[in-house]
Design a protein around this motif. Structure first.
Motif, PDB file in Angstrom:
ATOM      1  N   TYR A 101     -18.524 -46.421  21.859  1.00 53.86           N
ATOM      2  CA  TYR A 101     -19.276 -46.062  22.936  1.00 53.86           C
ATOM      3  C   TYR A 101     -19.780 -44.570  22.790  1.00 53.86           C
ATOM      4  O   TYR A 101     -20.776 -44.161  23.001  1.00 53.86           O
ATOM      5  N   LEU A 102     -18.743 -43.750  21.839  1.00 50.90           N
ATOM      6  CA  LEU A 102     -19.038 -42.297  21.711  1.00 50.90           C
ATOM      7  C   LEU A 102     -20.591 -42.488  20.788  1.00 50.90           C
ATOM      8  O   LEU A 102     -21.244 -41.396  21.179  1.00 50.90           O
ATOM      9  N   PHE A 103     -20.630 -43.097  19.971  1.00 49.60           N
ATOM     10  CA  PHE A 103     -21.894 -43.006  18.816  1.00 49.60           C
ATOM     11  C   PHE A 103     -23.196 -43.428  19.604  1.00 49.60           C
ATOM     12  O   PHE A 103     -24.272 -43.132  19.415  1.00 49.60           O
ATOM     13  N   SER A 104     -22.922 -44.648  20.545  1.00 50.04           N
ATOM     14  CA  SER A 104     -23.913 -45.034  21.128  1.00 50.04           C
ATOM     15  C   SER A 104     -24.501 -44.040  22.125  1.00 50.04           C
ATOM     16  O   SER A 104     -25.849 -43.680  22.144  1.00 50.04           O
ATOM     17  N   ARG A 105     -23.687 -43.489  22.896  1.00 50.88           N
ATOM     18  CA  ARG A 105     -24.149 -42.580  23.919  1.00 50.88           C
ATOM     19  C   ARG A 105     -24.616 -41.084  23.419  1.00 50.88           C
ATOM     20  O   ARG A 105     -25.461 -40.459  24.087  1.00 50.88           O
ATOM     21  N   ILE A 106     -23.819 -40.763  22.514  1.00 47.27           N
ATOM     22  CA  ILE A 106     -24.262 -39.540  21.932  1.00 47.27           C
ATOM     23  C   ILE A 106     -25.803 -39.351  21.600  1.00 47.27           C
ATOM     24  O   ILE A 106     -26.402 -38.610  21.466  1.00 47.27           O
ATOM     25  N   ASP A 107     -26.116 -40.481  20.940  1.00 47.07           N
ATOM     26  CA  ASP A 107     -27.321 -40.558  20.440  1.00 47.07           C
ATOM     27  C   ASP A 107     -28.697 -40.490  21.558  1.00 47.07           C
ATOM     28  O   ASP A 107     -29.277 -39.975  21.593  1.00 47.07           O
ATOM     29  N   GLU A 108     -28.214 -41.357  22.612  1.00 48.25           N
ATOM     30  CA  GLU A 108     -29.254 -41.592  23.638  1.00 48.25           C
ATOM     31  C   GLU A 108     -29.211 -40.311  24.393  1.00 48.25           C
ATOM     32  O   GLU A 108     -30.318 -39.697  24.784  1.00 48.25           O
ATOM     33  N   LEU A 109     -28.006 -39.647  24.560  1.00 45.05           N
ATOM     34  CA  LEU A 109     -27.829 -38.172  25.573  1.00 45.05           C
ATOM     35  C   LEU A 109     -28.650 -37.264  24.598  1.00 45.05           C
ATOM     36  O   LEU A 109     -29.584 -36.264  25.198  1.00 45.05           O
ATOM     37  N   ALA A 110     -28.609 -37.249  23.144  1.00 43.35           N
ATOM     38  CA  ALA A 110     -29.372 -36.123  22.704  1.00 43.35           C
ATOM     39  C   ALA A 110     -30.984 -36.432  22.450  1.00 43.35           C
ATOM     40  O   ALA A 110     -31.463 -35.335  22.721  1.00 43.35           O
ATOM     41  N   ARG A 111     -31.467 -37.747  22.393  1.00 40.64           N
ATOM     42  CA  ARG A 111     -32.514 -37.998  22.466  1.00 40.64           C
ATOM     43  C   ARG A 111     -33.438 -37.515  23.763  1.00 40.64           C
ATOM     44  O   ARG A 111     -34.411 -37.177  23.884  1.00 40.64           O
ATOM     45  N   GLN A 112     -32.509 -37.552  24.954  1.00 38.17           N
ATOM     46  CA  GLN A 112     -33.068 -37.009  26.169  1.00 38.17           C
ATOM     47  C   GLN A 112     -33.306 -35.556  26.079  1.00 38.17           C
ATOM     48  O   GLN A 112     -34.141 -35.193  26.729  1.00 38.17           O
ATOM     49  N   ARG A 113     -32.842 -34.873  25.167  1.00 35.26           N
ATOM     50  CA  ARG A 113     -33.019 -33.285  24.989  1.00 35.26           C
ATOM     51  C   ARG A 113     -33.730 -33.069  23.743  1.00 35.26           C
ATOM     52  O   ARG A 113     -33.951 -31.774  23.540  1.00 35.26           O
ATOM     53  N   GLY A 114     -34.395 -34.154  23.179  1.00 35.33           N
ATOM     54  CA  GLY A 114     -35.262 -33.785  21.889  1.00 35.33           C
ATOM     55  C   GLY A 114     -34.366 -33.573  20.540  1.00 35.33           C
ATOM     56  O   GLY A 114     -34.770 -32.839  19.924  1.00 35.33           O
ATOM     57  N   LEU A 115     -33.026 -33.962  20.667  1.00 32.16           N
ATOM     58  CA  LEU A 115     -32.149 -33.781  19.634  1.00 32.16           C
ATOM     59  C   LEU A 115     -31.999 -34.994  18.796  1.00 32.16           C
ATOM     60  O   LEU A 115     -31.947 -36.044  19.356  1.00 32.16           O
ATOM     61  N   TYR A 116     -31.778 -34.598  17.496  1.00 31.47           N
ATOM     62  CA  TYR A 116     -31.394 -36.046  16.405  1.00 31.47           C
ATOM     63  C   TYR A 116     -30.309 -35.789  15.742  1.00 31.47           C
ATOM     64  O   TYR A 116     -29.956 -35.077  14.777  1.00 31.47           O
ATOM     65  N   PRO A 117     -28.889 -36.121  16.403  1.00 33.26           N
ATOM     66  CA  PRO A 117     -27.674 -36.017  15.668  1.00 33.26           C
ATOM     67  C   PRO A 117     -27.525 -36.959  14.293  1.00 33.26           C
ATOM     68  O   PRO A 117     -28.071 -38.025  14.132  1.00 33.26           O
ATOM     69  N   LEU A 118     -26.847 -36.196  13.483  1.00 35.89           N
ATOM     70  CA  LEU A 118     -26.583 -36.774  12.092  1.00 35.89           C
ATOM     71  C   LEU A 118     -24.797 -36.852  12.214  1.00 35.89           C
ATOM     72  O   LEU A 118     -24.126 -36.091  12.120  1.00 35.89           O
ATOM     73  N   ALA A 119     -24.265 -38.149  12.152  1.00 32.97           N
ATOM     74  CA  ALA A 119     -22.894 -38.273  12.287  1.00 32.97           C
ATOM     75  C   ALA A 119     -22.363 -38.420  10.814  1.00 32.97           C
ATOM     76  O   ALA A 119     -22.953 -39.087  10.052  1.00 32.97           O
ATOM     77  N   GLU A 120     -21.059 -37.564  11.081  1.00 26.83           N
ATOM     78  CA  GLU A 120     -20.350 -37.791   9.852  1.00 26.83           C
ATOM     79  C   GLU A 120     -19.055 -38.042   9.975  1.00 26.83           C
ATOM     80  O   GLU A 120     -18.510 -37.267  11.028  1.00 26.83           O
ATOM     81  N   PHE A 121     -18.273 -38.709   9.059  1.00 25.35           N
ATOM     82  CA  PHE A 121     -16.867 -38.631   8.951  1.00 25.35           C
ATOM     83  C   PHE A 121     -16.399 -37.405   8.535  1.00 25.35           C
ATOM     84  O   PHE A 121     -16.834 -37.110   7.542  1.00 25.35           O
ATOM     85  N   SER A 122     -15.263 -36.687   9.132  1.00 26.17           N
ATOM     86  CA  SER A 122     -14.969 -35.393   8.960  1.00 26.17           C
ATOM     87  C   SER A 122     -14.110 -35.205   7.630  1.00 26.17           C
ATOM     88  O   SER A 122     -13.839 -34.151   7.259  1.00 26.17           O
ATOM     89  N   GLY A 123     -13.488 -36.274   7.445  1.00 28.07           N
ATOM     90  CA  GLY A 123     -12.364 -36.452   6.229  1.00 28.07           C
ATOM     91  C   GLY A 123     -11.142 -36.172   6.680  1.00 28.07           C
ATOM     92  O   GLY A 123     -10.215 -36.249   5.990  1.00 28.07           O
ATOM     93  N   SER A 124     -10.934 -35.921   8.007  1.00 26.28           N
ATOM     94  CA  SER A 124      -9.684 -35.678   8.607  1.00 26.28           C
ATOM     95  C   SER A 124      -9.203 -36.637   9.845  1.00 26.28           C
ATOM     96  O   SER A 124      -8.876 -37.543   9.574  1.00 26.28           O
ATOM     97  N   LYS A 125      -9.498 -36.080  10.971  1.00 22.64           N
ATOM     98  CA  LYS A 125      -9.135 -36.869  12.278  1.00 22.64           C
ATOM     99  C   LYS A 125     -10.128 -37.161  13.089  1.00 22.64           C
ATOM    100  O   LYS A 125     -10.180 -37.270  14.264  1.00 22.64           O
ATOM    101  N   GLY A 126     -11.384 -37.139  12.587  1.00 26.54           N
ATOM    102  CA  GLY A 126     -12.481 -37.418  13.531  1.00 26.54           C
ATOM    103  C   GLY A 126     -13.923 -37.425  12.908  1.00 26.54           C
ATOM    104  O   GLY A 126     -14.196 -37.667  11.745  1.00 26.54           O
ATOM    105  N   TYR A 127     -14.782 -36.905  13.611  1.00 31.37           N
ATOM    106  CA  TYR A 127     -16.423 -37.102  13.283  1.00 31.37           C
ATOM    107  C   TYR A 127     -17.008 -35.814  13.626  1.00 31.37           C
ATOM    108  O   TYR A 127     -16.560 -35.173  14.657  1.00 31.37           O
ATOM    109  N   HIS A 128     -17.913 -35.429  12.991  1.00 28.44           N
ATOM    110  CA  HIS A 128     -18.879 -34.382  13.265  1.00 28.44           C
ATOM    111  C   HIS A 128     -20.585 -34.645  13.547  1.00 28.44           C
ATOM    112  O   HIS A 128     -20.711 -35.775  12.881  1.00 28.44           O
ATOM    113  N   PHE A 129     -20.872 -34.440  14.726  1.00 26.55           N
ATOM    114  CA  PHE A 129     -22.207 -34.647  15.019  1.00 26.55           C
ATOM    115  C   PHE A 129     -23.113 -33.426  14.735  1.00 26.55           C
ATOM    116  O   PHE A 129     -22.779 -32.355  15.619  1.00 26.55           O
ATOM    117  N   TRP A 130     -24.134 -33.342  13.714  1.00 30.77           N
ATOM    118  CA  TRP A 130     -24.752 -32.344  13.547  1.00 30.77           C
ATOM    119  C   TRP A 130     -26.152 -32.191  14.125  1.00 30.77           C
ATOM    120  O   TRP A 130     -26.825 -33.428  14.161  1.00 30.77           O
TER     121      TRP A 130
END
Length: 389
Positions: A101-130
């Motif tokens: 759900y996080l990955f799906s919604r963050i992309d949709e919400l970002a595009r509403q604002r003209g943003l394009y997230p780049l998702a990364e596994f952080s190597g630790s305990k979660g994810y970074h969205f650039w």
């Protein structure tokens, strides 16, 4: 060699922050401690090569000395309560649902604002969205744009904690601001390398080349007047547009009902739902007039799809849709209930759909009218097309 140099320069250009300083990560594995020390000089291509090789791990101070940023980040970490204990099967199902759900919604919400997230596994305990900007963006603007996404998502999540970088509008004195670890390096404490999830090839070379596809946003074209939180027109990722047009009910439920949306998003990613999740699907979507088409499509995305089993379970749907309270209980979902435009004695997810009418459902195998017959025919055609591929 030239191609490699160009890719390193692209990396430096994308992941750039304060011009005169960056940071090196350190860790004491025996004590479980880690941190960063400032490196007070500009970052060079040789530093990037060291970072990519795993010999050292670096981070950047996002906020520039002029209080502008070239990028912003949403850091999604697994909540502490799920990191310090043995996970149950229910915990794992909950994390899986919320991650999809996080990955799906963050992309949709970002595009509403003209943003394009780049998702990364952080190597630790979660994810970074650039989120990258074509030109240096005032930190205040970047924080508002990305912070709105985080605020809207946070209320729907119970297993992930979202944090926005940069954290300050400006810096003063000798302060450096907050930092974020650069991608594609090795986390010194966990020993795990980070990677971009959209790139199937996990090799460093392939991941580095993947950055050529990254889009940057022009913040000058993004106005706060173009959207309002909770009222923005739903903009859909191009990959989902055809799906959303064909199955608008599923798209709307995924967007407006977080607990049911998490299950739908998980199914779209090919993850088999649990027994409780299946029950929720049948006892909500199963009441829609075109339930046959929707359920065969949704379960058809799963590896062990059984057409006859879906037909049988759909034929057993009786009564009324599962209510919000019962769904939250079945999923151990502790977030707030969905707000509806008007009060209802018995709130349930289908009330998000304007075409829903109480008492109108498909509760048996018997075809009640020509519309139901048409829906059954459409579902059969979809299954036949899938078989012939």
């Amino acid at each position: 060699m030239k191609e490699r140099r160009d890719d390193i320069q692209l990396f430096l250009g994308l992941f750039s922050g304060r011009q005169d300083c960056f940071a090196r990560q350190w860790a004491e594995k025996a004590e479980g401690r880690q941190g960063y020390v400032p490196v007070r000089r500009p970052m060079e291509p040789e530093d990037v090569e060291e970072h990519l090789s795993g010999r050292k791990t670096y981070g950047i101070y996002i906020l520039r000395s002029d209080s502008k940023v070239n990028l912003a980040v949403i850091d999604a970490d697994l909540n502490q309560g799920f990191r310090n204990r043995r996970l149950t099967s229910e915990d794992k199902n909950l994390i899986r649902r919320e991650r999809a759900y996080l990955f799906s919604r963050i992309d949709e919400l970002a595009r509403q604002r003209g943003l394009y997230p780049l998702a990364e596994f952080s190597g630790s305990k979660g994810y970074h969205f650039w989120f990258f900007f074509a030109n240096p963006c005032p930190s205040k603007v970047a924080r508002r744009l990305v912070g709105d996404i985080s605020a809207q998502l946070s209320k729907d999540l119970t297993t992930f904690h979202l944090e926005v970088f940069p954290k300050q509008d400006s810096i003063s004195g000798k302060g450096l601001g907050n930092l974020v670890k650069l991608p594609l390096g090795i986390h010194r404490l966990t020993g795990k390398r980070s990677y971009f999830l959209a790139c199937a090839n996990r090799s460093v070379d392939a991941q580095l080349k993947f950055l050529r596809k990254v889009k940057r946003s022009n913040f000058d074209c993004i106005s706060a007047d173009n959207y309002r939180i909770g009222q923005a027109e739903l903009l859909i990722h191009p990959k989902l547009k055809q799906w959303a047009e064909k199955y608008p009910e599923l798209m709307k439920l995924e967007t407006l009902c977080p607990p049911l949306g998490q299950i739908i998003a998980s199914c779209r990613n090919g993850h088999q739902p649990s027994v409780r999740e299946e029950k929720i699907i049948y006892q909500t979507i199963g009441f829609l007039p075109n339930a046959n088409t929707l359920l065969h499509h949704l379960f058809g995305l799963l590896p062990d799809y059984n057409q006859h089993l879906v037909n049988f379970r759909l034929s057993r749907v009786r009564g009324k849709p599962l209510g919000c309270k019962r769904i939250h209980s079945l999923l151990n979902y502790s977030a707030d209930f969905c707000p509806f435009q008007r009060a209802h004695d018995y709130p349930h997810p289908l009330l998000h759909l304007q075409q829903w009418q109480e008492g109108r459902g498909q509760n048996s195998e018997k075809v009640e009218d020509l519309r139901s017959a048409l829906e059954n025919l459409k579902a059969a055609i979809v299954r036949l097309e899938a078989f012939l591929k």
